[in-house]
Design a protein around this motif. Structure first.
Motif, PDB file in Angstrom:
ATOM      1  N   HIS A   1       0.831  -1.196   0.000  1.00  0.00           N
ATOM      2  CA  HIS A   1       0.000   0.000   0.000  1.00  0.00           C
ATOM      3  C   HIS A   1       0.869   1.252   0.000  1.00  0.00           C
ATOM      4  O   HIS A   1       0.350   2.351  -0.032  1.00  0.00           O
ATOM      5  CB  HIS A   1      -0.964   0.010   1.195  1.00  0.00           C
ATOM      6  CG  HIS A   1      -2.117  -0.915   1.015  1.00  0.00           C
ATOM      7  ND1 HIS A   1      -3.433  -0.483   0.999  1.00  0.00           N
ATOM      8  CD2 HIS A   1      -2.154  -2.255   0.810  1.00  0.00           C
ATOM      9  CE1 HIS A   1      -4.228  -1.519   0.800  1.00  0.00           C
ATOM     10  NE2 HIS A   1      -3.477  -2.601   0.693  1.00  0.00           N
TER      11      HIS A   1
ATOM     12  N   ARG B   1      -1.441   2.163 -12.094  1.00  0.00           N
ATOM     13  CA  ARG B   1      -2.876   1.916 -11.910  1.00  0.00           C
ATOM     14  C   ARG B   1      -3.254   0.458 -12.149  1.00  0.00           C
ATOM     15  O   ARG B   1      -4.391   0.071 -11.891  1.00  0.00           O
ATOM     16  CB  ARG B   1      -3.691   2.841 -12.807  1.00  0.00           C
ATOM     17  CG  ARG B   1      -3.567   4.324 -12.446  1.00  0.00           C
ATOM     18  CD  ARG B   1      -4.634   5.161 -13.134  1.00  0.00           C
ATOM     19  NE  ARG B   1      -5.954   4.816 -12.637  1.00  0.00           N
ATOM     20  CZ  ARG B   1      -6.521   5.342 -11.541  1.00  0.00           C
ATOM     21  NH1 ARG B   1      -5.880   6.278 -10.844  1.00  0.00           N
ATOM     22  NH2 ARG B   1      -7.722   4.969 -11.155  1.00  0.00           N
TER      23      ARG B   1
ATOM     24  N   ILE C   1      -6.426   1.866  -5.443  1.00  0.00           N
ATOM     25  CA  ILE C   1      -5.686   3.130  -5.536  1.00  0.00           C
ATOM     26  C   ILE C   1      -6.033   4.034  -4.364  1.00  0.00           C
ATOM     27  O   ILE C   1      -5.172   4.728  -3.802  1.00  0.00           O
ATOM     28  CB  ILE C   1      -5.995   3.831  -6.878  1.00  0.00           C
ATOM     29  CG1 ILE C   1      -5.476   2.997  -8.056  1.00  0.00           C
ATOM     30  CG2 ILE C   1      -5.385   5.238  -6.914  1.00  0.00           C
ATOM     31  CD1 ILE C   1      -3.974   2.879  -8.113  1.00  0.00           C
ATOM     32  N   SER C   2      -7.279   4.009  -3.942  1.00  0.00           N
ATOM     33  CA  SER C   2      -7.717   4.888  -2.858  1.00  0.00           C
ATOM     34  C   SER C   2      -7.071   4.540  -1.524  1.00  0.00           C
ATOM     35  O   SER C   2      -7.131   5.329  -0.580  1.00  0.00           O
ATOM     36  CB  SER C   2      -9.242   4.829  -2.718  1.00  0.00           C
ATOM     37  OG  SER C   2      -9.665   3.516  -2.384  1.00  0.00           O
TER      38      SER C   2
ATOM     39  N   THR D   1      -3.739   3.534  -1.422  1.00  0.00           N
ATOM     40  CA  THR D   1      -2.308   3.483  -1.717  1.00  0.00           C
ATOM     41  C   THR D   1      -1.670   4.857  -1.581  1.00  0.00           C
ATOM     42  O   THR D   1      -2.205   5.856  -2.073  1.00  0.00           O
ATOM     43  CB  THR D   1      -2.067   2.948  -3.143  1.00  0.00           C
ATOM     44  OG1 THR D   1      -2.675   1.655  -3.261  1.00  0.00           O
ATOM     45  CG2 THR D   1      -0.583   2.838  -3.439  1.00  0.00           C
TER      46      THR D   1
ATOM     47  N   PHE E   1       1.584   6.955  -2.671  1.00  0.00           N
ATOM     48  CA  PHE E   1       2.659   6.988  -3.648  1.00  0.00           C
ATOM     49  C   PHE E   1       3.679   8.040  -3.242  1.00  0.00           C
ATOM     50  O   PHE E   1       3.320   9.194  -2.975  1.00  0.00           O
ATOM     51  CB  PHE E   1       2.125   7.323  -5.048  1.00  0.00           C
ATOM     52  CG  PHE E   1       1.235   6.264  -5.637  1.00  0.00           C
ATOM     53  CD1 PHE E   1       1.776   5.181  -6.315  1.00  0.00           C
ATOM     54  CD2 PHE E   1      -0.145   6.353  -5.506  1.00  0.00           C
ATOM     55  CE1 PHE E   1       0.957   4.198  -6.858  1.00  0.00           C
ATOM     56  CE2 PHE E   1      -0.974   5.384  -6.039  1.00  0.00           C
ATOM     57  CZ  PHE E   1      -0.427   4.297  -6.719  1.00  0.00           C
TER      58      PHE E   1
ATOM     59  N   LEU F   1      -3.252  10.123 -10.735  1.00  0.00           N
ATOM     60  CA  LEU F   1      -3.393   9.407  -9.462  1.00  0.00           C
ATOM     61  C   LEU F   1      -4.226  10.222  -8.468  1.00  0.00           C
ATOM     62  O   LEU F   1      -4.058  10.103  -7.256  1.00  0.00           O
ATOM     63  CB  LEU F   1      -2.012   9.107  -8.868  1.00  0.00           C
ATOM     64  CG  LEU F   1      -1.088   8.220  -9.706  1.00  0.00           C
ATOM     65  CD1 LEU F   1       0.279   8.094  -9.031  1.00  0.00           C
ATOM     66  CD2 LEU F   1      -1.690   6.841  -9.936  1.00  0.00           C
TER      67      LEU F   1
ATOM     68  N   ASP G   1      -7.091   9.914  -7.407  1.00  0.00           N
ATOM     69  CA  ASP G   1      -7.924   9.144  -6.497  1.00  0.00           C
ATOM     70  C   ASP G   1      -7.101   8.322  -5.508  1.00  0.00           C
ATOM     71  O   ASP G   1      -7.646   7.513  -4.761  1.00  0.00           O
ATOM     72  CB  ASP G   1      -8.863   8.229  -7.282  1.00  0.00           C
ATOM     73  CG  ASP G   1      -8.143   7.380  -8.325  1.00  0.00           C
ATOM     74  OD1 ASP G   1      -7.009   7.732  -8.686  1.00  0.00           O
ATOM     75  OD2 ASP G   1      -8.730   6.377  -8.796  1.00  0.00           O
ATOM     76  N   ALA G   2      -5.778   8.516  -5.491  1.00  0.00           N
ATOM     77  CA  ALA G   2      -4.926   7.804  -4.535  1.00  0.00           C
ATOM     78  C   ALA G   2      -5.137   8.352  -3.130  1.00  0.00           C
ATOM     79  O   ALA G   2      -5.604   9.477  -2.936  1.00  0.00           O
ATOM     80  CB  ALA G   2      -3.459   7.940  -4.927  1.00  0.00           C
ATOM     81  N   LYS G   3      -4.769   7.538  -2.149  1.00  0.00           N
ATOM     82  CA  LYS G   3      -4.853   8.006  -0.770  1.00  0.00           C
ATOM     83  C   LYS G   3      -3.980   9.233  -0.573  1.00  0.00           C
ATOM     84  O   LYS G   3      -4.371  10.205   0.073  1.00  0.00           O
ATOM     85  CB  LYS G   3      -4.429   6.889   0.183  1.00  0.00           C
ATOM     86  CG  LYS G   3      -4.547   7.252   1.655  1.00  0.00           C
ATOM     87  CD  LYS G   3      -4.262   6.048   2.541  1.00  0.00           C
ATOM     88  CE  LYS G   3      -4.472   6.401   4.004  1.00  0.00           C
ATOM     89  NZ  LYS G   3      -4.236   5.225   4.888  1.00  0.00           N
TER      90      LYS G   3
ATOM     91  N   VAL H   1      -0.394  11.297  -2.724  1.00  0.00           N
ATOM     92  CA  VAL H   1       0.751  11.318  -3.641  1.00  0.00           C
ATOM     93  C   VAL H   1       1.710  12.380  -3.133  1.00  0.00           C
ATOM     94  O   VAL H   1       1.342  13.554  -3.009  1.00  0.00           O
ATOM     95  CB  VAL H   1       0.340  11.624  -5.089  1.00  0.00           C
ATOM     96  CG1 VAL H   1       1.565  11.585  -6.001  1.00  0.00           C
ATOM     97  CG2 VAL H   1      -0.719  10.648  -5.579  1.00  0.00           C
TER      98      VAL H   1
END
Length: 406
Positions: free
Chosen positions: A18, A67, A73-74, A76, A78, A106, A108-110, A112
């Motif tokens: 994650h 992706r 993704i939500s 993770t 980065f 990205l 929608d990632a947790k 970045v």
């Protein structure tokens, strides 16, 4: 920009896979000619076959590659470490475009996060605006006092770069104090000639850094000079002493932070001479300006067959790369510790502090099956850390709970 890996701001806080950290080689050329540079001044010449600068298309392909991860993704985080060569050779406009592609791809990632590792020579107001716009943390490659820095970090005409870098660091300090950028820190390569006290004083008092990271030279058991071991021990001892004496509690040194956390946390990485938990819960890998995906960047010189995956972000899927990455990691990090490590009182502490670092320091004859070539210097840090906590009233049973009783 010399052999400095990026300054990741936070390590090991997320469940495995994650947390994804990418050392992104956006510029495979440099405006300096550092004598110890693992990228340009060693045997490996991969950069000669790669574009000087990464293209927007390759950045888009990187996003699509990421992706394809099997994790949401939500959920993770980065960490994008913008690296080189000298990444500022990309120019402010192209740099901003690249970061925007990643941010949008990205979104929608947790989370970045962006860091850039630079020699700082090219920093100006336009660059500060870019760092501010995209919330980029700036790591500066600086080796300490002018004489030490200029001994190795030279330009293409053989001239030292300390004086040209100083006003750029001052600009970063001001931008941080004005909350324009999220922060800046130093990464320093320790040489046998480095003096811990002089280095600490220069970085914190003269240059104004409060976040410090130190790297030992990229040596293996085949290349390290045993006669230098005592000098690295002295450096670590003096550095820790300076930090203890400093009335400013704002100064953070990465390996000291890691040592104190390792001593106090409720986690064991080693049991009966075997690894039971990964010290770094996540994945770190390298992407070249051509989009080629590799393992730990320093492996390119000592174990190129382990560094190169043969995959590219243009056509690879994340799960297949991770399968390869895990296979290589299994070769590099055996479940069984080397005998000296298995019986060492500090092995759990050491696994936490060094587990996310390059395996290069443990290599002999191409295999990472030895204690670190800097083992004795690391032990000084662990002992000083335990003493520091004891002097501040932490119970001995709490400090010693993660020590190996063997």
């Amino acid at each position: 920009m010399g052999p400095t890996r990026p300054m990741a701001i936070i390590h090991g806080e997320h469940a495995r896979m994650h947390y994804i950290e990418i050392i992104l080689k956006v510029a495979e050329r440099c405006n300096l000619n550092c004598t110890y540079c693992y990228f340009f001044n060693k045997e490996n010449k991969d950069f000669e076959d790669h574009p000087a600068l990464i293209s927007p298309d390759t950045v888009r392909q990187l996003v699509q590659f990421l992706r394809t991860s099997s994790h949401e993704i939500s959920e993770t985080v980065f960490q994008i470490d913008i690296h080189g060569g000298e990444p500022l050779l990309l120019g402010p406009r192209r740099f901003s475009e690249m970061v925007s592609i990643i941010e949008n791809g990205l979104q929608d990632a947790k989370e970045v996060r962006f860091t850039v590792q630079t020699n700082a020579v090219l920093i100006n107001d336009a660059w500060l605006d870019v760092f501010s716009r995209h919330k980029v943390f700036v790591g500066v490659s600086v080796d300490g006092p002018k004489d030490r820095h200029d001994a190795n970090r030279i330009d293409r005409r053989g001239r030292g770069t300390f004086d040209s870098m100083v006003p750029k660091i001052a600009a970063l300090k001001q931008a941080t104090s004005e909350a324009r950028i999220p922060g800046f820190g130093s990464i320093s390569v320790v040489s046998p000639e480095s003096n811990g006290r002089a280095t600490y004083t220069c970085l914190t008092q003269e240059l104004g850094f409060s976040k410090l990271q130190f790297l030992f030279p990229d040596d293996t058991h085949d290349s390290a000079n045993p006669a230098n071991a005592g000098r690295f021990i002295s450096f670590v001892d003096d550095l820790f002493e300076c930090w203890e004496e400093d009335n400013s509690r704002d100064v953070r040194i990465k390996f000291i932070d890691q040592t104190l956390v390792a001593l106090l946390q409720n986690k064991h990485y080693i049991q009966r001479g075997r690894r039971v938990n990964p010290a770094f819960e996540g994945v770190v890998f390298t992407v070249s300006s051509a989009g080629d995906i590799g393992h730990d960047d320093t492996l390119r010189n000592v174990a190129p067959e382990l560094f190169k995956s043969g995959m590219n972000v243009a056509n690879a899927k994340f799960p297949e790369f991770i399968a390869w990455h895990n296979m290589v990691s299994g070769i590099l990090v055996s479940p069984d510790l080397p005998a000296p490590c298995a019986s060492c009182a500090w092995n759990n502490i050491c696994e936490h502090v060094t587990g996310s670092y390059t395996p290069l320091h443990r290599m002999k004859n191409g295999t990472a099956d030895q204690p670190s070539v800097y083992c004795e210097a690391l032990k000084v840090a662990y002992q000083r850390g335990a003493e520091y906590l004891a002097k501040r009233g932490h119970p001995i049973h709490q400090i010693s709970k993660n020590l190996n009783p063997a």
